[in-house]
Design an enzyme around this catalytic site. Structure first.
Site, PDB file in Angstrom:
ATOM      1  CD  GLN A  81      -2.919  -0.701  -0.271  1.00 13.73           C
ATOM      2  OE1 GLN A  81      -3.189   0.454  -0.612  1.00 13.73           O
ATOM      3  NE2 GLN A  81      -3.280  -1.752  -0.996  1.00 13.73           N
ATOM      4  CB  SER A  82       4.324   1.902  -1.100  1.00  9.94           C
ATOM      5  OG  SER A  82       5.111   3.038  -1.371  1.00  9.94           O
ATOM      6  CG  ASN A  83       0.364   6.548   0.433  1.00  8.11           C
ATOM      7  OD1 ASN A  83      -0.723   6.332  -0.090  1.00  8.11           O
ATOM      8  ND2 ASN A  83       0.573   6.400   1.738  1.00  8.11           N
TER       9      ASN A  83
END
Ligand code: PLP
Length: 334
Positions: A81-83
């Site tokens: 879920q890395s922005n």
């Protein structure tokens, strides 16, 4: 505007990816609920790059360096879920670069949140099991370079001096807004995780003489490549002081990082984050994310509730984005 910078080149050397300045405004309803304080927000959730976020600022400098070095491929890493990875994928689309993402965990059956967006944005995704902080990046670079690509590796979270320059520049932007709005900010709260934002803000404070105190809320209690976050931040700051010719000595003991809210571990959403998300959404119509800004905003509200900072302070929450991750945590948030 006043600065003690002898050389502006490092600040100006960027590739446009976002819309700046991001808005700075008061949270009027919430300020009424905490009558001892005036609460403001800086909206880096509105940087504009594929749903926004703080990494856009770093990527403007990192992508410029990659283009200057004639690279055609970007490699970076993070959690699923890395922005940072989602914004990197978007930046690569704009700059015409190939993007390879090393993401922790196993390939899920269904892509959602940031993972879905990174895929739509055209990134090549490699799942790396327990490694979520770029442990495999050199091996991938060797493989891709061997095939004829010219790879540029962006470190975990975009946190090196080049990326941190985005937040040196952000302090300049904030200072201009404060002057325009005739506003003084006493405390700045924000989520700190891979350290580039904290290092850049600290450097920017020195360079542009911003008097606000930084309250970085730690998000991830795990080390990165064997280093505590304070050590990562200090290394970037010292490199920056040297390269920017700023005469100041900063020690490890000078690096303040609040570790009161990280105990449950990275990406674990508790009632604290859920309450913070609900409070800002229901009072101000602004959405936080469950991993970073939800945790940091909870920390700030706890500081205010417990009166850990003096009454009548002007407090700024730096909203660093992260909205897409909300959809990954639908069960916890409903
Ligand atoms: C939404 C959000 N806020 C804050 C941060 C922390 O910034 P930094 O990694 O520079 O400490 C991140 C990093 O991934 C993020 O995605």
């Amino acid at each position: 505007m006043g600065s003690n910078l002898q050389n502006d080149n490092m600040i100006d050397n960027r590739f446009n990816l976002g819309f700046f300045p991001t808005p700075l405004h008061e949270l009027k309803n919430l300020s009424k609920k905490y009558p001892d304080y005036n609460i403001f927000i800086k909206r880096d959730d509105n940087t504009g790059l594929a749903s926004g976020g703080n990494k856009t600022r770093k990527l403007e400098y990192l992508i410029k360096q990659a283009l200057d070095e004639n690279c055609d491929t970007i490699i970076t890493a993070g959690a699923q879920q890395s922005n940072h990875c989602r914004q990197t994928a978007a930046a690569c689309s704009i700059a015409g670069l190939k993007c390879h993402l090393l993401l922790g965990g196993e390939k899920p059956k269904v892509y959602d949140g940031n993972l879905l967006l990174s895929s739509i944005l055209g990134a090549d995704i490699h799942f790396t099991g327990d490694n979520r902080k770029g442990e495999d990046k050199e091996a991938l670079k060797n493989k891709l370079d061997y095939k004829g690509n010219k790879c540029f590796v962006i470190p975990y979270g975009g946190s090196n001096l080049t990326g941190a320059m985005g937040f040196v520049n952000a302090v300049k932007e904030l200072k201009e807004q404060l002057i325009k709005q005739k506003l003084k900010v006493d405390y700045i709260f924000f989520a700190s995780s891979s350290g580039g934002m904290q290092a850049g803000l600290t450097l920017g404070k020195e360079i542009y003489q911003l008097n606000s105190k930084l309250i970085p809320i730690n998000i991830d209690k795990d080390e990165t490549n064997g280093l505590a976050l304070e050590e990562v931040v200090l290394t970037i700051i010292n490199e920056g002081l040297h390269k920017l010719n700023v005469n100041k000595n900063i020690q490890l003991s000078d690096i303040y990082l609040n570790r009161d809210y990280d105990k449950n571990g990275y990406g674990i959403v508790t009632n604290n984050e859920i309450n913070a998300i609900n409070k800002l959404a229901k009072n101000e119509g602004i959405l936080l994310d469950p991993v970073y800004t939800g945790r940091a905003f909870y920390g700030m509200l706890d500081f205010l509730k417990e009166k850990r900072i003096p009454s009548n302070s002007n407090v700024l929450f730096w909203h660093t984005g992260g909205l897409p991750a909300i959809f990954k945590y639908a069960n916890e948030l409903k």
